[in-house]
Design a protein around this motif. Structure first.
Motif, PDB file in Angstrom:
ATOM      1  N   ILE A 127       0.828  -1.203   0.000  1.00 20.62           N
ATOM      2  CA  ILE A 127       0.000   0.000   0.000  1.00 20.62           C
ATOM      3  C   ILE A 127       0.866   1.257   0.000  1.00 20.62           C
ATOM      4  O   ILE A 127       0.619   2.211  -0.740  1.00 20.62           O
ATOM      5  N   ALA A 128       1.912   1.260   0.857  1.00 19.01           N
ATOM      6  CA  ALA A 128       2.786   2.434   0.951  1.00 19.01           C
ATOM      7  C   ALA A 128       3.516   2.698  -0.362  1.00 19.01           C
ATOM      8  O   ALA A 128       3.600   3.844  -0.819  1.00 19.01           O
ATOM      9  N   ALA A 129       4.056   1.643  -0.971  1.00 17.69           N
ATOM     10  CA  ALA A 129       4.799   1.797  -2.224  1.00 17.69           C
ATOM     11  C   ALA A 129       3.884   2.272  -3.353  1.00 17.69           C
ATOM     12  O   ALA A 129       4.254   3.152  -4.136  1.00 17.69           O
ATOM     13  N   MET A 130       2.686   1.698  -3.438  1.00 18.46           N
ATOM     14  CA  MET A 130       1.771   2.097  -4.502  1.00 18.46           C
ATOM     15  C   MET A 130       1.302   3.530  -4.306  1.00 18.46           C
ATOM     16  O   MET A 130       1.204   4.310  -5.255  1.00 18.46           O
ATOM     17  N   GLY A 131       1.001   3.905  -3.066  1.00 15.13           N
ATOM     18  CA  GLY A 131       0.580   5.277  -2.796  1.00 15.13           C
ATOM     19  C   GLY A 131       1.666   6.274  -3.139  1.00 15.13           C
ATOM     20  O   GLY A 131       1.408   7.330  -3.724  1.00 15.13           O
ATOM     21  N   LEU A 132       2.907   5.928  -2.786  1.00 11.72           N
ATOM     22  CA  LEU A 132       4.030   6.817  -3.077  1.00 11.72           C
ATOM     23  C   LEU A 132       4.273   6.899  -4.574  1.00 11.72           C
ATOM     24  O   LEU A 132       4.586   7.975  -5.111  1.00 11.72           O
ATOM     25  N   ALA A 133       4.123   5.777  -5.264  1.00 10.29           N
ATOM     26  CA  ALA A 133       4.302   5.757  -6.722  1.00 10.29           C
ATOM     27  C   ALA A 133       3.248   6.636  -7.398  1.00 10.29           C
ATOM     28  O   ALA A 133       3.550   7.362  -8.350  1.00 10.29           O
ATOM     29  N   PHE A 134       2.036   6.563  -6.907  1.00 11.22           N
ATOM     30  CA  PHE A 134       0.972   7.393  -7.464  1.00 11.22           C
ATOM     31  C   PHE A 134       1.294   8.873  -7.263  1.00 11.22           C
ATOM     32  O   PHE A 134       1.161   9.682  -8.189  1.00 11.22           O
TER      33      PHE A 134
END
Length: 209
Positions: free
Chosen positions: A125-132
């Motif tokens: 979740i953290a990685a995807m949110g940061l990528a977004f």
């Protein structure tokens, strides 16, 4: 729930440690569970083993912020991509909690919790949110607080890309420190000017004699 919301997961985890101050609040299973906030179903999956695993993910996320803060966009993206590959997300369309005037669901994207363990779910979740956030707003929107020795991570959402500190407290502290430094510099310059004037007066007086 908008994907942008999930970028705060990365910030919360990174800021459990303040390396320059030697502080680390990620020392127990309770601290791990607190990171999940309202997502208590995911928090309940956490075990003692997740403390060490969370710390490992934290170091990798901080490296992303450090690369971005240092202006190395390619490195920041490469580091984040490695997290995305290791911790894939499970996107779902959700309509819970949000209804239009007719009572119909307001469909939105939701990142489902990873089933294996608490660390994998949080990291995904953290990685995807940061990528977004990175792809939507730019790598330069990932920063580290300039109020030494803080260096907490933050996401710049200002309209003019002007954020430099993680909080109002750090901004105030940095401004006060800068003000005092200017005053000391002015005082030093004034003292030097005064000494130079006194020296010139003594030289003139000696020449007249």
């Amino acid at each position: 729930m908008e994907l942008a919301y999930y970028s705060d997961y990365a910030v919360r985890l990174v800021n459990t440690e303040e390396p320059a101050r030697g502080k680390d609040s990620l020392t127990s299973i309770e601290a791990v569970r607190d990171l999940f906030g309202a997502n208590q179903s995911a928090a309940r999956r956490a075990t003692e083993a997740d403390v060490t695993r969370f710390r490992s993910v934290r170091a990798r996320l901080r490296a992303v912020f450090e690369a971005a803060d240092g202006g190395d966009e390619t490195l920041a993206v490469d580091l984040l991509n490695s997290l995305l590959l290791e911790f894939p997300v499970s996107p779902q369309i959700s309509g819970h909690d949000f209804r239009d005037d007719d009572g119909r669901p307001l469909w939105h994207m939701h990142l489902a919790d990873h089933p294996s363990n608490a660390t994998a779910g949080y990291a995904a979740i953290a990685a995807m949110g940061l990528a977004f956030h990175l792809t939507e707003y730019g790598v330069d929107r990932l920063g580290l607080c300039e109020a030494a020795p803080c260096r907490n991570a933050y996401l710049d959402t200002s309209t003019n890309r002007s954020r430099r500190y993680c909080s109002d407290r750090c901004a105030t502290r940095a401004n006060v420190a800068a003000y005092r430094a200017r005053k000391r510099l002015e005082a030093d310059r004034s003292a030097k000017t005064g000494r130079a004037a006194e020296s010139a007066q003594r030289t003139s007086a000696s020449g007249e004699r």
